[in-house]
Motif scaffolding. Structure first.
Motif, PDB file in Angstrom:
ATOM      1  N   GLU A 378       0.890  -1.243  -0.105  1.00 37.79           N
ATOM      2  CA  GLU A 378      -0.037  -0.296  -0.083  1.00 37.79           C
ATOM      3  C   GLU A 378       0.791   1.279  -0.009  1.00 37.79           C
ATOM      4  N   THR A 380       0.937   5.721   0.334  1.00 39.95           N
ATOM      5  CA  THR A 380       0.110   7.021   0.635  1.00 39.95           C
ATOM      6  C   THR A 380       0.889   8.166   0.134  1.00 39.95           C
ATOM      7  N   GLN A 381       0.243   9.269  -0.132  1.00 38.49           N
ATOM      8  CA  GLN A 381       0.837  10.578  -0.671  1.00 38.49           C
ATOM      9  C   GLN A 381       0.890  11.657   0.530  1.00 38.49           C
ATOM     10  N   GLU A 382       0.429  11.219   1.598  1.00 41.03           N
ATOM     11  CA  GLU A 382       0.380  12.014   2.827  1.00 41.03           C
ATOM     12  C   GLU A 382       1.881  12.474   3.134  1.00 41.03           C
ATOM     13  N   PRO A 385       3.583  10.686   6.365  1.00 37.21           N
ATOM     14  CA  PRO A 385       2.837   9.126   6.448  1.00 37.21           C
ATOM     15  C   PRO A 385       2.712   8.605   7.734  1.00 37.21           C
ATOM     16  N   ALA A 388      -1.075   9.664   8.662  1.00 38.44           N
ATOM     17  CA  ALA A 388      -1.738   9.161   7.888  1.00 38.44           C
ATOM     18  C   ALA A 388      -2.864   8.223   8.306  1.00 38.44           C
ATOM     19  N   GLU A 390      -6.084   5.404   7.768  1.00 34.37           N
ATOM     20  CA  GLU A 390      -6.401   4.078   7.216  1.00 34.37           C
ATOM     21  C   GLU A 390      -6.876   4.538   5.670  1.00 34.37           C
ATOM     22  N   GLU A 391      -7.760   5.344   5.490  1.00 37.44           N
ATOM     23  CA  GLU A 391      -7.933   5.742   4.200  1.00 37.44           C
ATOM     24  C   GLU A 391      -7.149   6.457   3.431  1.00 37.44           C
ATOM     25  N   GLN A 392      -6.167   7.130   4.037  1.00 41.24           N
ATOM     26  CA  GLN A 392      -4.969   7.530   3.053  1.00 41.24           C
ATOM     27  C   GLN A 392      -3.969   6.367   2.337  1.00 41.24           C
ATOM     28  N   TRP A 393      -4.091   5.227   2.621  1.00 38.57           N
ATOM     29  CA  TRP A 393      -3.309   4.060   2.454  1.00 38.57           C
ATOM     30  C   TRP A 393      -4.233   3.395   1.317  1.00 38.57           C
ATOM     31  N   GLN A 394      -3.373   3.441   0.320  1.00 40.69           N
ATOM     32  CA  GLN A 394      -4.106   2.634  -1.069  1.00 40.69           C
ATOM     33  C   GLN A 394      -3.310   1.528  -1.637  1.00 40.69           C
TER      34      GLN A 394
END
Length: 503
Positions: A378, A380-382, A385, A388, A390-394
């Motif tokens: 997964e 993230t672009q936060e 990090p 971040a 859970e919704e920010q991890w794709q």
């Protein structure tokens, strides 16, 4: 001995009742080569190319420094160093030759024309295999190479199919099937107590669209599956050495079991190539009986021993018989170690006994896995990090291996997804494999070549600020769970394996 007597004896080496089998084998193996070269064209530069996960130039240089020959490859030549352009050119040549054979073009020439065509495909693929490292460590690679080295000697339409070549292909089929059966019986008590198929459809490396239905069948069905595998691989396979129609019946049983594996899994070209080799034991009269009549332009007997010869086909010449005898004699000499391996208590699985991958040992699933694990990556672009949610991890999605619990598995075989297969092996023993570390580094850099091997990049080509790797246990959803949630899989997180990127 008179010329007539010599021709009568030589006619025994012709197999005029296997013209359909020859066409299936020549065109089928050529089709598998074309697919293998297509797979290599798209994937090898990313996996082991100049800027790959395990770069071939570095690999070849390491071999030279250590004084190790490695596998035969054109890339060993000093004046022909490895390059992605050269590799793709080799793949294109291989694909053209494969398609030409599927269309039947080499078969229109003199007896020998099929030999150089398959020799070139074999040599090119062997060159690629020799630099493929862990990404080419599969039994069906050696299987394709062995087929490529042999089937060209079936000859063109100008001669009858050589009986000795067909018999050697049956010996290959025995090594495939009986070898796999013995590996199973020696390797895991689950095969001996008939419980192996309770788990196989769920835990196999890359399930297919029907794998879940197969897994959810009742236990008695799985016992029948396991017992049927033993009956065919340990018993019925020997029918291919008997006279017709017993040989055709034995080969047909092999084909039926392989077709079941085709529709319930994704094992690259393993099952299809086994089916193709099994045709070496299926005669034209048997096929005509199956379909209820003769096949157009096929099935006509060849050679002086036939009642009527096909137009334009004469008795195979003496030089052709001598060539075939010499080739098969060499392969018989190389068969000693594979034969001993079949009956050895320390039987090797998917082993080659020479650098050219001739007369290999085969086998699979000597040890069954009872639980399925998956590694998920997964990003993230936060900017921070660690903060971040859970919704920010794709997740990054792969083409073939399970990921999204709502996605039904797809059919990819006989096309080979090498990265997805390596992810399955990684999940068995998660750790900092060299190729996986580089893979993560390239994902962090937003490498476009690596992303093309994936089914879904959640950031549309933009690099993430960080990655995390999670470890899940997967199982198929029951019928009730499927109706309630719409999920294909049920999973639970085992642990997080690590995070990568700036802190």
């Amino acid at each position: 001995m008179s010329t007539v007597d010599l021709q009568a004896w030589l006619s025994l080496l012709d197999a005029g009742e296997y013209t359909i089998a020859r066409e299936v084998i020549l065109r089928g193996v050529a089709a598998m080569f074309a697919l293998a070269f297509l797979s290599a064209f798209h994937q090898v530069p990313v996996l082991v190319g100049e800027d790959g996960l395990l770069p071939a130039p570095t690999f070849l240089e390491r071999l030279r420094e250590r004084g190790i020959r490695g596998g035969p490859t054109l890339f060993h030549w000093h004046r022909t160093p490895y390059s992605d352009r050269l590799l793709r050119a080799m793949c294109l040549v291989g694909m053209v030759l494969g398609v030409a054979t599927v269309l039947g073009l080499p078969q229109l020439g003199p007896a020998w024309t099929t030999i150089p065509v398959f020799a070139v495909m074999w040599g090119l693929y062997l060159s690629i295999h020799s630099i493929g490292q862990v990404f080419f460590g599969f039994g069906w690679e050696s299987m394709l190479l062995e087929c490529g080295a042999i089937v060209g000697f079936l000859g063109s339409d100008q001669v009858a199919p050589p009986l000795l070549v067909l018999l050697f292909l049956r010996w290959m089929l025995i090594r495939l099937e009986f070898g796999a059966g013995m590996i199973k019986m020696r390797g895991d008590p689950a095969w001996r107590n008939l419980t192996a198929m309770d788990h196989h459809h769920q835990t196999q490396p890359m399930p297919g669209p029907l794998s879940r239905q197969a897994h959810l069948m009742p236990r008695w069905w799985h016992r029948v599956e396991t017992l049927g595998s033993h009956v065919v691989q340990l018993g019925a396979i020997w029918l291919v050495l008997l006279p017709q129609p017993l040989a055709s019946i034995g080969a047909s049983l092999v084909i039926l079991t392989q077709l079941f594996l085709v529709v319930t899994g994704n094992f690259a070209w393993l099952n299809w190539l086994t089916i193709i080799v099994a045709f070496s034991a299926i005669s034209d009269p048997f096929l005509r009986w199956i379909v209820g009549g003769p096949w157009p332009d096929w099935g006509l007997p060849h050679g002086p021993a036939a009642d009527s010869a096909a137009p334009g086909v004469e008795a195979s010449p003496l030089w052709w018989h001598v060539l075939i005898v010499l080739v098969i004699a060499g392969l018989v000499v190389l068969s000693r170690r594979p034969l001993l391996n079949l009956f050895s208590s320390h039987q090797l699985m998917n082993a080659s006994f020479n650098r050219f991958h001739l007369v290999n040992a085969y086998g699979a699933f000597g040890s069954m896995t009872t639980r399925r694990f998956e590694v998920e990556i997964e990003g993230t672009q936060e900017e921070d990090p660690d903060a971040a949610g859970e919704e920010q991890w794709q997740p990054y999605r792969f083409r073939g291996k399970p990921g999204d619990v709502r996605r039904r598995s797809r059919q990819f075989a006989p096309y080979h997804l090498r990265l997805d297969w390596m992810m399955w092996f990684l999940a068995l023993r998660p750790g900092p494999e060299a190729w996986f570390v580089v893979f993560l580094q390239k994902l962090l850099a937003g490498d476009p070549a690596v992303r093309r091997l994936l089914a879904e990049d959640p950031f549309d080509g933009e690099p993430p600020t960080a990655l995390r790797v999670r470890y899940f246990a997967y199982r198929y959803a029951t019928r009730a769970e499927r109706r309630e949630t719409g999920q294909w899989w049920v999973r639970r997180e085992v642990r997080e394996l690590g995070r990568f990127g700036p802190r």
